[in-house]
Design a protein around this motif. Structure first.
Motif, PDB file in Angstrom:
ATOM      1  N   VAL A 226       0.854  -1.189   0.000  1.00  0.00           N
ATOM      2  CA  VAL A 226       0.000   0.000   0.000  1.00  0.00           C
ATOM      3  C   VAL A 226       0.889   1.238   0.000  1.00  0.00           C
ATOM      4  CG1 VAL A 226      -1.985  -1.073   1.119  1.00  0.00           C
ATOM      5  CG2 VAL A 226      -0.177  -0.075   2.524  1.00  0.00           C
ATOM      6  N   LEU A 227       0.294   2.353  -0.359  1.00  0.00           N
ATOM      7  CA  LEU A 227       1.026   3.615  -0.374  1.00  0.00           C
ATOM      8  C   LEU A 227       0.793   4.326   0.955  1.00  0.00           C
ATOM      9  CD1 LEU A 227       2.753   5.412  -2.253  1.00  0.00           C
ATOM     10  CD2 LEU A 227       0.635   6.586  -2.905  1.00  0.00           C
ATOM     11  N   SER A 228       1.875   4.601   1.667  1.00  0.00           N
ATOM     12  CA  SER A 228       1.797   5.340   2.924  1.00  0.00           C
ATOM     13  C   SER A 228       2.012   6.824   2.627  1.00  0.00           C
ATOM     14  CB  SER A 228       2.869   4.841   3.903  1.00  0.00           C
ATOM     15  OG  SER A 228       2.973   5.697   5.022  1.00  0.00           O
ATOM     16  N   VAL A 229       1.041   7.643   3.036  1.00  0.00           N
ATOM     17  CA  VAL A 229       1.109   9.084   2.785  1.00  0.00           C
ATOM     18  C   VAL A 229       0.972   9.816   4.114  1.00  0.00           C
ATOM     19  CG1 VAL A 229       0.093  11.046   1.573  1.00  0.00           C
ATOM     20  CG2 VAL A 229       0.072   8.779   0.501  1.00  0.00           C
ATOM     21  N   GLU A 230       1.985  10.559   4.476  1.00  0.00           N
ATOM     22  CA  GLU A 230       1.925  11.402   5.674  1.00  0.00           C
ATOM     23  C   GLU A 230       1.802  12.848   5.237  1.00  0.00           C
ATOM     24  OE1 GLU A 230       4.369  10.696   9.253  1.00  0.00           O
ATOM     25  OE2 GLU A 230       5.086  12.757   8.982  1.00  0.00           O
ATOM     26  N   ARG A 231       0.748  13.502   5.694  1.00  0.00           N
ATOM     27  CA  ARG A 231       0.482  14.884   5.294  1.00  0.00           C
ATOM     28  C   ARG A 231       0.456  15.788   6.522  1.00  0.00           C
ATOM     29  NH1 ARG A 231      -5.229  15.970   2.672  1.00  0.00           N
ATOM     30  NH2 ARG A 231      -4.254  14.840   0.948  1.00  0.00           N
ATOM     31  N   LEU A 232       1.095  16.935   6.385  1.00  0.00           N
ATOM     32  CA  LEU A 232       1.003  17.990   7.388  1.00  0.00           C
ATOM     33  C   LEU A 232       0.378  19.188   6.702  1.00  0.00           C
ATOM     34  CD1 LEU A 232       1.605  18.691  10.315  1.00  0.00           C
ATOM     35  CD2 LEU A 232       3.858  19.513   9.615  1.00  0.00           C
ATOM     36  N   ALA A 233      -0.839  19.556   7.127  1.00  0.00           N
ATOM     37  CA  ALA A 233      -1.578  20.643   6.496  1.00  0.00           C
ATOM     38  C   ALA A 233      -1.487  21.894   7.355  1.00  0.00           C
ATOM     39  CB  ALA A 233      -3.040  20.244   6.283  1.00  0.00           C
ATOM     40  N   TYR A 234      -1.402  23.033   6.672  1.00  0.00           N
ATOM     41  CA  TYR A 234      -1.177  24.317   7.340  1.00  0.00           C
ATOM     42  C   TYR A 234      -2.305  25.292   7.022  1.00  0.00           C
ATOM     43  CZ  TYR A 234       3.699  22.688   7.624  1.00  0.00           C
ATOM     44  OH  TYR A 234       4.835  21.961   7.863  1.00  0.00           O
ATOM     45  N   THR A 235      -2.587  26.164   7.984  1.00  0.00           N
ATOM     46  CA  THR A 235      -3.458  27.293   7.732  1.00  0.00           C
ATOM     47  C   THR A 235      -2.571  28.503   7.423  1.00  0.00           C
ATOM     48  OG1 THR A 235      -5.348  28.559   8.557  1.00  0.00           O
ATOM     49  CG2 THR A 235      -3.660  27.975  10.179  1.00  0.00           C
ATOM     50  N   TYR A 236      -3.146  29.690   7.462  1.00  0.00           N
ATOM     51  CA  TYR A 236      -2.388  30.895   7.122  1.00  0.00           C
ATOM     52  C   TYR A 236      -1.142  31.028   7.998  1.00  0.00           C
ATOM     53  CZ  TYR A 236      -6.757  32.136   4.768  1.00  0.00           C
ATOM     54  OH  TYR A 236      -7.872  32.139   3.961  1.00  0.00           O
ATOM     55  N   ASN A 237      -0.130  31.674   7.413  1.00  0.00           N
ATOM     56  CA  ASN A 237       1.139  31.949   8.097  1.00  0.00           C
ATOM     57  C   ASN A 237       1.856  30.675   8.531  1.00  0.00           C
ATOM     58  OD1 ASN A 237       1.134  34.731   7.797  1.00  0.00           O
ATOM     59  ND2 ASN A 237       0.030  35.085   9.712  1.00  0.00           N
ATOM     60  N   ASP A 238       1.649  29.590   7.759  1.00  0.00           N
ATOM     61  CA  ASP A 238       2.364  28.331   7.990  1.00  0.00           C
ATOM     62  C   ASP A 238       2.155  27.774   9.395  1.00  0.00           C
ATOM     63  OD1 ASP A 238       3.331  28.022   5.451  1.00  0.00           O
ATOM     64  OD2 ASP A 238       5.224  29.030   5.834  1.00  0.00           O
ATOM     65  N   VAL A 239       0.946  27.911   9.923  1.00  0.00           N
ATOM     66  CA  VAL A 239       0.612  27.319  11.218  1.00  0.00           C
ATOM     67  C   VAL A 239       0.081  25.905  10.977  1.00  0.00           C
ATOM     68  CG1 VAL A 239      -0.832  27.489  13.275  1.00  0.00           C
ATOM     69  CG2 VAL A 239       0.073  29.569  12.202  1.00  0.00           C
ATOM     70  N   PRO A 240       0.774  24.860  11.487  1.00  0.00           N
ATOM     71  CA  PRO A 240       0.308  23.489  11.254  1.00  0.00           C
ATOM     72  C   PRO A 240      -0.989  23.223  12.000  1.00  0.00           C
ATOM     73  CG  PRO A 240       2.153  23.494  12.786  1.00  0.00           C
ATOM     74  CD  PRO A 240       2.003  24.898  12.305  1.00  0.00           C
ATOM     75  N   MET A 241      -1.965  22.600  11.307  1.00  0.00           N
ATOM     76  CA  MET A 241      -3.286  22.390  11.889  1.00  0.00           C
ATOM     77  C   MET A 241      -3.768  20.951  11.777  1.00  0.00           C
ATOM     78  SD  MET A 241      -5.056  24.671  13.482  1.00  0.00           S
ATOM     79  CE  MET A 241      -4.621  26.303  14.049  1.00  0.00           C
ATOM     80  N   GLU A 242      -3.071  20.140  11.000  1.00  0.00           N
ATOM     81  CA  GLU A 242      -3.523  18.754  10.868  1.00  0.00           C
ATOM     82  C   GLU A 242      -2.344  17.859  10.493  1.00  0.00           C
ATOM     83  OE1 GLU A 242      -6.861  16.474   8.187  1.00  0.00           O
ATOM     84  OE2 GLU A 242      -5.061  17.273   7.195  1.00  0.00           O
TER      85      GLU A 242
END
Length: 260
Positions: A226-242
């Protein structure tokens, strides 16, 4: 509505020009002021922002400078131009935006023609952030986070197994029922219900073999890659939120990324 940022100071070049160093063009300063308003919720996702003429008067700069700033924000999918209607804050509820972070597409046909994924929430709980989760989300170890595990199925076939971590204080009140019941994109729900807009994401991909529990939820064997995908999502001003860690089946889908 949040307080209006102060106008740019006057200089010999014009009433709205600032004494900025050469590496910070004026339109970049205007872009920063518009971002400030977006970050502080002056204009909500889906709402129209003031016209270029209005913004030029507000910041005391030329309309061309404002247009260049807006062009960059539109190119970054933060604003959306609509012919004859104006410029709007981009939202994940828009069809042209909601697929921006969805890279797993069916082998036959287009993702826009595929039926919406069926969501099965396996777990949704509040816990203390581990060291690695805290580091990713710019929290302290032990800070409250919400962790959700879900399976996304297409045409009845479980295709994606995801673990999602969110800052607990920001997403206070989020429940399994809310995640399962929302009919639109999850990121659109984050916008509407929690005022958080994901504007960009970084991903890491690798091929792995699932463990027994993961294989069970994906209805495959432990010998199926399987394909393992790790995502770090950001809101404005590069603040990590997920922080999101997913396992993707690729027997009927493939990961597609367009480079430009």
């Amino acid at each position: 509505m949040s307080a209006m940022p102060p106008p740019l100071p006057s200089t010999a070049d014009g009433p709205g020009l600032s004494q900025a160093p050469a590496f910070s063009p004026l339109y970049q300063q205007i872009k920063g002021l518009i971002l400030h308003s977006l970050q502080h919720g002056e204009w909500k996702p889906g709402e129209a922002i003031p016209s270029e003429i209005e913004l030029a008067g507000r910041f005391r700069v030329s309309q061309g400078t404002v247009r260049k700033a807006i062009d960059e924000l539109a190119g970054e999918n933060l604003l959306l131009r609509r012919q004859g209607k104006g410029t709007f804050v981009a939202t994940h509820a828009e069809r042209q935006v909601q697929y921006r972070f969805l890279k797993l597409v069916p082998d036959s046909g287009d993702v826009r023609g595929e039926a919406r994924a069926q969501r099965t929430i396996l777990e949704c709980r509040r816990l203390r952030a581990s060291a690695d989760v805290a580091r990713a989300l710019a929290l302290r170890t032990g800070d409250p986070v919400l962790q959700a595990r879900r399976v996304l199925s297409f045409s009845g076939v479980p295709t994606i197994l995801e673990d999602i971590w969110l800052p607990g204080h920001t997403f206070k009140g989020l429940s399994a029922e809310q995640m399962a019941g929302y009919q639109g994109p999850t990121y659109a729900m984050f916008e509407m219900d929690f005022g958080v807009r994901m504007v960009r994401a970084d991903e890491k991909l690798r091929a792995v073999l699932p463990d027994e529990q993961q294989a069970h939820w994906l209805a495959i064997t432990t010998s199926t890659p399987v394909l393992s995908v790790e995502r770090l999502a950001y809101t404005y001003n590069d603040v990590p939120m997920e922080l999101r860690r997913g396992l993707y089946r690729t027997d009927t889908h493939h990961y597609h990324n367009q480079l430009s």
